[in-house]
Design a protein around this motif. Sequence first.
Motif, PDB file in Angstrom:
ATOM      1  N   GLN A 112       0.688  -1.147  -0.128  1.00 63.37           N
ATOM      2  CA  GLN A 112      -0.233  -0.155  -0.093  1.00 63.37           C
ATOM      3  C   GLN A 112       0.865   1.238   0.123  1.00 63.37           C
ATOM      4  OE1 GLN A 112      -1.492  -0.466   4.409  1.00 63.37           O
ATOM      5  NE2 GLN A 112      -1.341   1.793   3.805  1.00 63.37           N
ATOM      6  N   ALA A 113       0.315   2.379  -0.373  1.00 66.32           N
ATOM      7  CA  ALA A 113       0.669   3.592  -0.084  1.00 66.32           C
ATOM      8  C   ALA A 113       0.705   3.996   1.050  1.00 66.32           C
ATOM      9  CB  ALA A 113       0.116   4.466  -1.017  1.00 66.32           C
ATOM     10  N   GLY A 114       1.419   5.089   1.398  1.00 67.39           N
ATOM     11  CA  GLY A 114       1.372   5.625   3.032  1.00 67.39           C
ATOM     12  C   GLY A 114       0.378   6.492   3.009  1.00 67.39           C
ATOM     13  N   GLY A 117       0.065   9.332   0.229  1.00 69.67           N
ATOM     14  CA  GLY A 117       0.049   8.705  -1.077  1.00 69.67           C
ATOM     15  C   GLY A 117       1.324   8.087  -1.942  1.00 69.67           C
ATOM     16  N   SER A 118       2.450   8.462  -0.875  1.00 67.45           N
ATOM     17  CA  SER A 118       3.899   8.032  -1.495  1.00 67.45           C
ATOM     18  C   SER A 118       3.716   6.489  -1.721  1.00 67.45           C
ATOM     19  CB  SER A 118       4.924   8.480  -0.538  1.00 67.45           C
ATOM     20  OG  SER A 118       6.088   7.825  -0.821  1.00 67.45           O
ATOM     21  N   LEU A 119       4.637   5.938  -2.460  1.00 64.01           N
ATOM     22  CA  LEU A 119       4.726   4.395  -2.747  1.00 64.01           C
ATOM     23  C   LEU A 119       6.222   3.831  -2.532  1.00 64.01           C
ATOM     24  CD1 LEU A 119       2.716   3.846  -6.096  1.00 64.01           C
ATOM     25  CD2 LEU A 119       2.111   3.062  -3.472  1.00 64.01           C
ATOM     26  N   PRO A 164      -4.262   4.133   3.865  1.00 64.64           N
ATOM     27  CA  PRO A 164      -3.551   4.660   2.468  1.00 64.64           C
ATOM     28  C   PRO A 164      -4.087   5.769   1.932  1.00 64.64           C
ATOM     29  CG  PRO A 164      -5.205   2.702   2.233  1.00 64.64           C
ATOM     30  CD  PRO A 164      -5.233   3.172   3.520  1.00 64.64           C
ATOM     31  N   GLY A 165      -2.942   6.528   1.644  1.00 63.51           N
ATOM     32  CA  GLY A 165      -3.201   7.782   0.906  1.00 63.51           C
ATOM     33  C   GLY A 165      -3.805   7.602  -0.555  1.00 63.51           C
ATOM     34  N   GLY A 166      -4.816   8.402  -1.022  1.00 64.32           N
ATOM     35  CA  GLY A 166      -5.080   8.685  -2.217  1.00 64.32           C
ATOM     36  C   GLY A 166      -4.282   8.620  -3.627  1.00 64.32           C
ATOM     37  N   PRO A 167      -4.504   7.737  -4.536  1.00 71.93           N
ATOM     38  CA  PRO A 167      -3.674   7.855  -5.705  1.00 71.93           C
ATOM     39  C   PRO A 167      -4.399   8.932  -6.425  1.00 71.93           C
ATOM     40  CG  PRO A 167      -5.360   6.112  -5.763  1.00 71.93           C
ATOM     41  CD  PRO A 167      -5.555   6.743  -4.575  1.00 71.93           C
TER      42      PRO A 167
END
Length: 247
Positions: A112-114, A117-119, A164-167
């Motif tokens: 998942q992203a933080g 939204g960072s991967l 998770p942050g939004g993509p």
Amino acid sequence: MTERLASAQGAATARGAATARGLASTEGPATAGGPAAEGPTTAGEPAAERPTDGRLAPTPSHTVGPFYGYALPFPDGGEMAPAGHPGAITLHGHVYDGEGTPVPDALVELWQAGPDGSLAGAGGSMRRDPVTGGYLGRNGVDFTGFGRIATDADGHWAARTLPPGGPAAPAAPYISVCVHARGLLHHLFTRVYFPENAEANAADPLLAALDPARRETLVATAGSRPGTYRFDIRLQGEGETVFLEFR
């Protein structure tokens, strides 16, 4: 790895997951000599198992495996967020086979992203002690974005992570899931969306392409305690989870 949805409309389709209790058998190829010659019945041979048209009789079905978890699960595999982090959430559930029976030896992986939204993620998902070569553990500070959890004897799994942050719009925030289990020739991919993101979920291309009953299999259920969510994975049968295909 880039993720593409399976259908031509850009949406993931449900894939028929292999049953967790075994795979159906198939008939073998025709024999080289053509139709079997007629002859006397062999004593004790069931008629249903005798070749009648030059084809081999079906073989019994067998569960794929056994598989061993050596070097795959590791201690604290579900501790993706540091202990005591104020924004941590608990995501948990069961893995069920096609008959609704819990699978006690499945393996669930999360990516998942933080929250931002960072991967990028962080090291420390599984660290080795450079002196002894033993398991050193996560560093207890960074959010890694990766978890690997073996189900227990009741088919249950749990992870402590961060929301998770939004993509990029219009996709809604989600956690990617990979499932390994008995009877699966290939591991399965799915997603976890969260109920509080109702507006973003409604605009998400994947969720919008599914009928309501199928869409519900990808949305976690909020628990009675704040910050807890349940996400059950059903490999087959009634309420089967929507699985994704990578191309």
